[in-house]
Design an enzyme around this catalytic site. Structure first.
Site, short mmCIF file in Angstrom:
data_model
loop_
_atom_site.label_atom_id
_atom_site.label_comp_id
_atom_site.label_asym_id
_atom_site.label_seq_id
_atom_site.Cartn_x
_atom_site.Cartn_y
_atom_site.Cartn_z
N ASP A 284 0.83 -1.20 0.00
CA ASP A 284 0.00 0.00 0.00
C ASP A 284 0.87 1.25 0.00
O ASP A 284 2.04 1.22 0.35
CB ASP A 284 -0.91 0.02 1.23
CG ASP A 284 -0.10 -0.03 2.53
OD1 ASP A 284 0.80 -0.89 2.63
OD2 ASP A 284 -0.37 0.79 3.43
N GLU A 285 0.28 2.35 -0.39
CA GLU A 285 0.89 3.68 -0.32
C GLU A 285 2.35 3.71 -0.78
O GLU A 285 3.23 4.16 -0.04
CB GLU A 285 0.78 4.22 1.11
CG GLU A 285 -0.66 4.42 1.56
CD GLU A 285 -0.77 5.04 2.95
OE1 GLU A 285 -1.69 5.84 3.16
OE2 GLU A 285 0.05 4.71 3.83
N PRO A 286 2.63 3.27 -1.98
CA PRO A 286 4.01 3.38 -2.49
C PRO A 286 4.28 4.80 -2.99
O PRO A 286 4.33 5.07 -4.19
CB PRO A 286 4.02 2.36 -3.64
CG PRO A 286 2.62 2.37 -4.15
CD PRO A 286 1.74 2.61 -2.96
#
Length: 654
Positions: A284-286
Site C-alpha cells: 500500500d501507499e508506495p
C-alpha cells in the site's frame, strides 16, 4: 432477547422457551457421532464449561453438585461450518454443529452464558452463524511498538471470546528476526521464529488463523534508512515535495532486481513459521512510485502497470510457498485498468478509516469485477492517544454494511501505530468488540452498542462497577472539544508531536500540510480550529474521576488503570501546550515562565510513566523512536525557560 441472556455478539436467532432451570455441577456427554476427533472436541467443550463454572464466585442456588447435566452433541452435515445450534430445556443441553469450528463457537457462547448469567438459565433455543467467514484484526507492530509474546497471547484469548478468527501483526521494519539481515538491525528487539510458531499454535487451538504480514514495496523506510539498502529506494536521496524539503525514502524501486530479491529472502525466512494458507504482502501507499528510479518504465507502461508488474513477482514468491496473497486495494482501485489483470487468487483488502467516506464505491467496484475482497476499517486510536470514538463506530458500521451488501468475505479491523503508537492497547477494545459484533451478525448487533459496552466492561476488563466500557468510549471523544478539521489524528496529538510553536506558525503549517496531503492522495482540507480550553479541563477532570471508581479483576487490571491515567495526563498536557501557544491567561513574561515550568515538570513525570508502561507490555527496541517527540518537546521547554529567565534578568537589571 439476547439482552436477557447477556450475549455478545448477539446470535442470529434466539427464542426463549417457558421455564427456568439450574445446571448441575458437571456434565454427562451423549454424542451421536463417536468419531475420535469430534468426540475429543466434545470432551474439550465439556471441560471448558466445567472450568467456567469453577471460576464463578459462588454457585447459584438450585445447582445440584452431585448430579450431572445431560450434554447432547449432534452433528448436522448441512449446517454452516462455523455455525451451531444450542437448546436448553432443563432436561438436556443440546449442541448441534457440522464442524469443529462451530463446536468452538458454541463453547464460546456457553462459557459466556455461565460467566455472565451464572448456573440458572432461562430455557432457550439459539441458531447462530456468522455473516462474514473471516472476522479479524490487524495490530501494527511495525511503528516501533513490538509487543511481548505474552501480550499477544492475551490478545488472542480476547479475540477468541469475541468469535474473531483472523489475526495479523503488521510489519514494515525488522519486527521478525530475519537471519540474513540481523547485522543491519542491532538495535531491534524482534519476534523470533520460535515465538511466531508458538503464537501460531496457540491461535490455531482457538480457531484463529495467524496470518504472516510483511510490507514489501511502500512503507519500507526502516530498511531504506540503512546504508546497505539505501540505493534500493525509488528516491534514494529522499522524495521531493511541493515545498522546500524532501520526505524520507519509503518506497522500493520496483525495477531493481535487488528489490525483489530482498523481498524473496524475507518471505523465504518468515513464512516457514506460519501454518496459515495466506500472506499479507501489503504493498500500500508506495509514495513516489514511478517518479524516481522507475520513471523510465512508468513512462513506458504507466504507473498502474508498473505496480502490477512488481506485484506479480511478489505473488509468485508467495505461490512458491503454497500460500495465497492478500494485498491492500488502494492502488488497484485507483488504477482500475489493472484490476482485471490482477491474478484471480489475490484477495484485495479495501481500507478506509474516515467516517466521511463510505466503503460503498470500492465494494461495488470490487464486487462487479469479480474480486474476492475484505473490508478493513480502523480503530481510530492511532495518532489520537485514546481514540476518536464516533468516527470509529461509524467507520466500522459502514464497512460491515457495505461489505455485506456487496459480498465481502471478511472484515478486518486495523489498529495502526502511526506517529509513535502512543495509544494504550485497551483504548482499542471497544473497536475490537464493535467490529466483532457487526462481522458476526450485522442485523442483530448494529443497534447493540449497549451490549458491546457491557461486554467490554464485564468480559474484556472484568470491571465490577460496570463503567469501564463507557469510560473507554467517552475517552475517545475529547476530540469533540478540539473542533479541528485535521484528519486521521487529533489536534492534541498533532500539537504534542509538532512541539513548541506559535499561533502564526500553526496557521502557516496548515497551508503546506494541504499541499502535501494533496500530493500523497489526501483530501487536503485547510486546518481549522475552535478549541474549547476550559471545557476540556472540566471534561478531563470528569474522566479522571470516573477512572478512579472502576475496579478491574484481570491480571493486568492495575496496569490498565495506570495506562489510562497517563493517557489522560498526556491529553491534559496537550491542552496545556495549546494554552501556552495561544497565550490563554498568560498576559506577561512572569505568568508565561510559571506556566512553562509547570509544563516541564508535568512532561518529565509523564515521560517517565510512558517509558515504564511501554516496557510492561512491549519490547524496548522501538521505545526511543516512540518517545522522541516527547523528549524533543521537553528540550524545547528547557530552551524557552532559559530564554525567558535571561529576558527577565535583563529587565530587572540582574
Amino acid at each position: 432477547m439476547s439482552e436477557l441472556l447477556r450475549l455478545y455478539p448477539a446470535p442470529k436467532k434466539l427464542s426463549l422457551q417457558e421455564g427456568r432451570t439450574a445446571l448441575c455441577g458437571s456434565f454427562e456427554l451423549y454424542a451421536e457421532d463417536a468419531q475420535t476427533s469430534r468426540f475429543a472436541a466434545a470432551i474439550k467443550l465439556m471441560e471448558r464449561m466445567e472450568d467456567a463454572m469453577r471460576r464463578l464466585p459462588r454457585r447459584d442456588e438450585g445447582a445440584v453438585a452431585e448430579s450431572s447435566t445431560k450434554l447432547r452433541l449432534v452433528y448436522e452435515k448441512e449446517r454452516h461450518p462455523q455455525g451451531y445450534g444450542l437448546t436448553w430445556d432443563g432436561a438436556a443441553l443440546t449442541v448441534v454443529c457440522s464442524e469443529a469450528a462451530g463446536l468452538h463457537y458454541a463453547a464460546v457462547t456457553l462459557e459466556q452464558l455461565i460467566v455472565r448469567n451464572g448456573l440458572v438459565w432461562e430455557h432457550f433455543r439459539i441458531e447462530d452463524e456468522p455473516d462474514f467467514p473471516v472476522r479479524g484484526m490487524l495490530l501494527d507492530i511495525g511503528r516501533g511498538k513490538i509487543p511481548k509474546k505474552e501480550t499477544v497471547l492475551a490478545l488472542i484469548d480476547r479475540m477468541s471470546e469475541l468469535k474473531l478468527n483472523h489475526l495479523q501483526l503488521y510489519m514494515e521494519g525488522f519486527c521478525f528476526d530475519y537471519p540474513s539481515y540481523r547485522e543491519s538491525f542491532p538495535e531491534a528487539t524482534p519476534f523470533s521464529a520460535e515465538e511466531f510458531r508458538e503464537l501460531d499454535a496457540y491461535a490455531k487451538e482457538r480457531f484463529i488463523d495467524f496470518v504472516p504480514n510483511q510490507n514489501c514495496l511502500g512503507h519500507m523506510w526502516p530498511w531504506l534508512a540503512k546504508p546497505v539498502f539505501a540505493d534500493l529506494a525509488e528516491h534514494p536521496g529522499g522524495q521531493p515535495t511541493p515545498l522546500s524539503f524532501k520526505l524520507p525514502p519509503t518506497t522500493l524501486n520496483p525495477t531493481d532486481d535487488r528489490s525483489i530479491q530482498l523481498v524473496k529472502t524475507m518471505f523465504d525466512e518468515l513464512l516457514p513459521s506460519f501454518s496459515s494458507s495466506y500472506v499479507n504482502v501489503n504493498m500500500d501507499e508506495p509514495f513516489g512510485l514511478g517518479t524516481g528510479q522507475s520513471k523510465p518504465r512508468a513512462d513506458e507502461i504507466g504507473v498502474g502497470r508498473l505496480y502490477l508488474e512488481y506485484a506479480e513477482k511478489v505473488i509468485e514468491i508467495i505461490r512458491g510457498h503454497g500460500k495465497q496473497t492478500l494485498m491492500w486495494g488502494d492502488i488497484v482501485t485507483k488504477h482500475e485498468e489493472v484490476l482485471p489483470l490482477l491474478p484471480k487468487d489475490v484477495i484485495v483488502l479495501d481500507w478506509n478509516y474516515e467516517d466521511h467516506t463510505s466503503f460503498e464505491a470500492h465494494c461495488k467496484l470490487l464486487s462487479e469485477s469479480g474480486r474476492t475482497f475484505y473490508v478493513c476499517p480502523g480503530t481510530s486510536t492511532w495518532s489520537a492517544i485514546t481514540g476518536r470514538t464516533d468516527n470509529m463506530l461509524a467507520n466500522i458500521s459502514d464497512a460491515a454494511l457495505q461489505g455485506k451488501i456487496y459480498g465481502a468475505k471478511g472484515l478486518i479491523v486495523t489498529d495502526w501505530g502511526d506517529t509513535g503508537h502512543w495509544q494504550p492497547l485497551c483504548a482499542s477494545f471497544p473497536a475490537y468488540a464493535w467490529a466483532a459484533g457487526l462481522s458476526w451478525q450485522l442485523e442483530q448487533n448494529s443497534d447493540n452498542r449497549a451490549g458491546m459496552e457491557r461486554f467490554v466492561s464485564e468480559s474484556m476488563l472484568r470491571d465490577s462497577t460496570g463503567g469501564a466500557g463507557k469510560l473507554l468510549l467517552e475517552l475517545g471523544r475529547y476530540y469533540r472539544l478540539e473542533n479541528s478539521t485535521l484528519e486521521n489524528t487529533t489536534y492534541t496529538s498533532y500539537l504534542l508531536h509538532r512541539g513548541l510553536s506559535s499561533k502564526e506558525k500553526l496557521e502557516e503549517d496548515s497551508q503546506w500540510m494541504v499541499k502535501l496531503l494533496v500530493q500523497i492522495g489526501g483530501r487536503g482540507i485547510p486546518f481549522a480550529l475552535d478549541y474549547r480550553y476550559e471545557e476540556m479541563q472540566e471534561w478531563l477532570s470528569e474522566r479522571e474521576s470516573e477512572l478512579s471508581r472502576i475496579s478491574l479483576d484481570t491480571p493486568d487490571g492495575d496496569l490498565v488503570i495506570q495506562e489510562l491515567s497517563n493517557a489522560i495526563r498526556l491529553i491534559r498536557h496537550g491542552s496545556g501546550l495549546h494554552r501556552y501557544i495561544f497565550r490563554i491567561g498568560l498576559p506577561d513574561v512572569e505568568s508565561e515562565l510559571q506556566w512553562l515550568n509547570r509544563l516541564h515538570a508535568d512532561l518529565t513525570e509523564t515521560i517517565e510513566a510512558f517509558n515504564r508502561l511501554w516496557l510492561a507490555r512491549n519490547r524496548p527496541g522501538g521505545l526511543e523512536a516512540s518517545n522522541r517527540d516527547l523528549y524533543k518537546l521537553l528540550g524545547q521547554y528547557e530552551e524557552r525557560i532559559r530564554e525567558l529567565n535571561s529576558e527577565s534578568g535583563s529587565l530587572t537589571g540582574n
